[in-house]
Write a protein that holds these residues in place. Structure first.
Motif, short mmCIF file in Angstrom:
data_model
loop_
_atom_site.label_atom_id
_atom_site.label_comp_id
_atom_site.label_asym_id
_atom_site.label_seq_id
_atom_site.Cartn_x
_atom_site.Cartn_y
_atom_site.Cartn_z
N ASN A 1 3.57 3.00 10.51
CA ASN A 1 4.15 2.45 11.74
C ASN A 1 3.40 1.22 12.24
N GLU A 2 2.11 1.14 11.92
CA GLU A 2 1.31 0.02 12.43
C GLU A 2 1.17 -1.13 11.44
N ASP A 3 1.51 -0.91 10.16
CA ASP A 3 1.31 -1.93 9.14
C ASP A 3 2.52 -1.92 8.19
N LYS A 4 3.30 -2.99 8.22
CA LYS A 4 4.52 -3.04 7.42
C LYS A 4 4.26 -3.06 5.92
N ARG A 5 3.02 -3.31 5.52
CA ARG A 5 2.69 -3.32 4.10
C ARG A 5 2.58 -1.90 3.53
N ILE A 6 2.52 -0.93 4.42
CA ILE A 6 2.29 0.47 3.99
C ILE A 6 3.61 1.23 3.86
N LYS A 7 3.80 1.83 2.68
CA LYS A 7 4.93 2.71 2.43
C LYS A 7 4.40 4.13 2.24
N VAL A 8 5.13 5.11 2.75
CA VAL A 8 4.70 6.50 2.63
C VAL A 8 5.76 7.29 1.86
N ILE A 9 5.31 8.06 0.91
CA ILE A 9 6.18 8.96 0.16
C ILE A 9 5.67 10.37 0.37
N HIS A 10 6.51 11.23 0.95
CA HIS A 10 6.17 12.64 1.13
C HIS A 10 6.81 13.44 0.00
N LYS A 11 6.02 14.27 -0.66
CA LYS A 11 6.53 15.05 -1.78
C LYS A 11 5.84 16.40 -1.83
N ILE B 1 0.86 -1.18 0.00
CA ILE B 1 0.00 0.00 0.00
C ILE B 1 0.90 1.24 0.00
N ILE B 2 0.88 1.97 -1.11
CA ILE B 2 1.76 3.13 -1.27
C ILE B 2 0.93 4.41 -1.09
N LEU B 3 1.15 5.09 0.03
CA LEU B 3 0.47 6.35 0.31
C LEU B 3 1.38 7.49 -0.10
N ILE B 4 0.93 8.31 -1.02
CA ILE B 4 1.73 9.42 -1.53
C ILE B 4 1.17 10.72 -0.98
N ASP B 5 1.83 11.26 0.05
CA ASP B 5 1.44 12.54 0.62
C ASP B 5 1.90 13.64 -0.33
N ASP B 6 0.92 14.17 -1.10
CA ASP B 6 1.23 15.14 -2.15
C ASP B 6 1.30 16.56 -1.58
N GLY B 7 2.16 16.73 -0.57
CA GLY B 7 2.32 18.05 0.04
C GLY B 7 1.06 18.54 0.71
N SER B 8 0.28 17.64 1.30
CA SER B 8 -0.99 18.03 1.90
C SER B 8 -0.77 18.95 3.11
N PRO B 9 -1.48 20.10 3.17
CA PRO B 9 -1.24 21.08 4.23
C PRO B 9 -1.93 20.72 5.55
N ASP B 10 -2.77 19.70 5.56
CA ASP B 10 -3.47 19.32 6.78
C ASP B 10 -2.73 18.20 7.49
N ALA B 11 -3.45 17.36 8.24
CA ALA B 11 -2.82 16.30 9.03
C ALA B 11 -2.60 15.01 8.25
N CYS B 12 -2.82 15.03 6.94
CA CYS B 12 -2.71 13.79 6.15
C CYS B 12 -1.34 13.14 6.25
N GLY B 13 -0.28 13.93 6.17
CA GLY B 13 1.06 13.38 6.24
C GLY B 13 1.29 12.62 7.54
N LYS B 14 0.85 13.18 8.65
CA LYS B 14 0.99 12.53 9.95
C LYS B 14 0.18 11.24 10.01
N ILE B 15 -1.04 11.27 9.47
CA ILE B 15 -1.90 10.08 9.47
C ILE B 15 -1.25 8.98 8.64
N CYS B 16 -0.68 9.33 7.50
CA CYS B 16 0.01 8.35 6.67
C CYS B 16 1.14 7.67 7.44
#
Length: 316
Positions: free
Chosen positions: A52-62, A32-47
């Motif tokens: 941290n809770e699911d090893k299947r999830i990767k986060v990309i901040h851009k 599961i690839i979550l791409i935080d597209d420079g979101s100004p709200d709490a989305c990056g933190k939620i991602c």
């Protein structure tokens, strides 16, 4: 493994529901690839919390570049044999990916497509697309059955990664990007199978791109449908007369919005109207009656057209 690409931007109200629906899939071999597209709200933190809770999830901040750029980044990082997409304010049924991957492997196709429900923010069903289980389409059949009618959203489809090697979403475009992507990957050998499961829940919000009026981004529809037209005619030249309707309707849509916005004197309005006049004869027999009437009034009776559009807007 299935790689699920999820662009994320200003959806903190809906993001947890979206990701939880992916985590709960009965088919569990997921990336599961979550791409935080420079979101100004709490989305990056939620991602990051999800990662941290699911090893299947990767986060990309851009930095913010839009939906197409975020999806393209996801394609670069995806490691799965299969690729799919979810918009971060939508959600999916628990068995969605199990049904899709079983179908694509059973029938040895390149794409599997499930049904979908369009719902409002409270979950009320507004419309639905339902498909027959296990029906296979190849090349030109896919175009005639689904592409020409613009059933080209990528979020209810599972793709074999190998057919996406040369496909990208058009950078910076927000209206028609899925159509460009789909038409870029199709060939006469492409095989698609349908699944009857209503696996995808598309949430329609007030003020979405499909409900907004005229803006600079309105021209994206013309750009994307022109590119899609070129893509499809290159592979399926016999489709040319039907596919040109995309070009006609996209220009008519912008003409309508520019009329509401009092922009009829702009050069681009004149350019689009000139194209419509020149190509109306080719398009006419594939247009609906109401479309032919609207064009004739717009072209021959512009003052009447302005008044009629005003009446329509007032009565909405």
């Amino acid at each position: 493994m299935i790689s699920v690409i999820v662009p994320v931007y200003k959806v903190e109200k809906y993001l947890k529901r979206c990701v939880r629906s992916i985590q709960k899939q009965t088919y569990t071999d997921l990336e599961i690839i979550l791409i935080d597209d420079g979101s100004p709200d709490a989305c990056g933190k939620i991602c990051d919390e999800f990662s941290n809770e699911d090893k299947r999830i990767k986060v990309i901040h851009k930095e913010n570049e839009g939906l197409s750029a975020a999806r393209n980044i996801g394609l670069q990082y995806a490691m799965g044999e299969y690729i799919t997409f979810v918009d971060s304010d939508d959600y999916i049924s628990e068995t969605c990916y199990e049904r899709l991957i079983n179908a694509i492997e059973k029938y040895e196709t390149d794409i599997a497509m499930c049904g979908s429900l369009c719902v409002d923010e409270n979950g009320k069903v507004l419309s639905q697309d339902i498909f027959e289980e296990g029906k296979i389409y190849t090349g030109k059949e896919i175009v005639n059955e689904y592409v020409l009618s613009l059933k080209t959203s990528v979020w209810n489809k599972l793709f074999r990664k190998e057919i996406l090697i040369n496909s990208q979403f058009p950078y910076g475009r927000i209206h028609g990007e899925d159509l460009v992507f789909i038409t870029s990957l199709l060939s006469s050998d492409t095989r698609l199978v349908t699944v009857e499961e209503k696996g995808y829940y598309y949430v329609k919000h007030e003020g979405s791109i499909t409900t907004k009026g005229f803006s600079g981004k309105s021209f994206d529809e013309v750009y994307c449908k022109d590119v899609a037209y070129n893509n499809i005619v290159k592979q399926f030249p016999s489709i040319k007369e039907k596919a040109i309707i995309w070009k006609f309707r996209s220009r008519m849509n912008v003409i309508r919005k520019m009329t509401v916005n009092n922009s009829r004197n702009s050069e681009i309005y004149k350019l689009y109207l000139s194209w419509l006049i020149e190509n109306y004869g080719i398009c006419k027999r594939n247009l609906q009656l109401k479309e032919r009437i609207e064009f004739v009034i717009c072209h021959r009776f512009p003052k009447m057209y302005i008044k009629l559009i005003g009446i329509v807007i007032k009565n909405r």
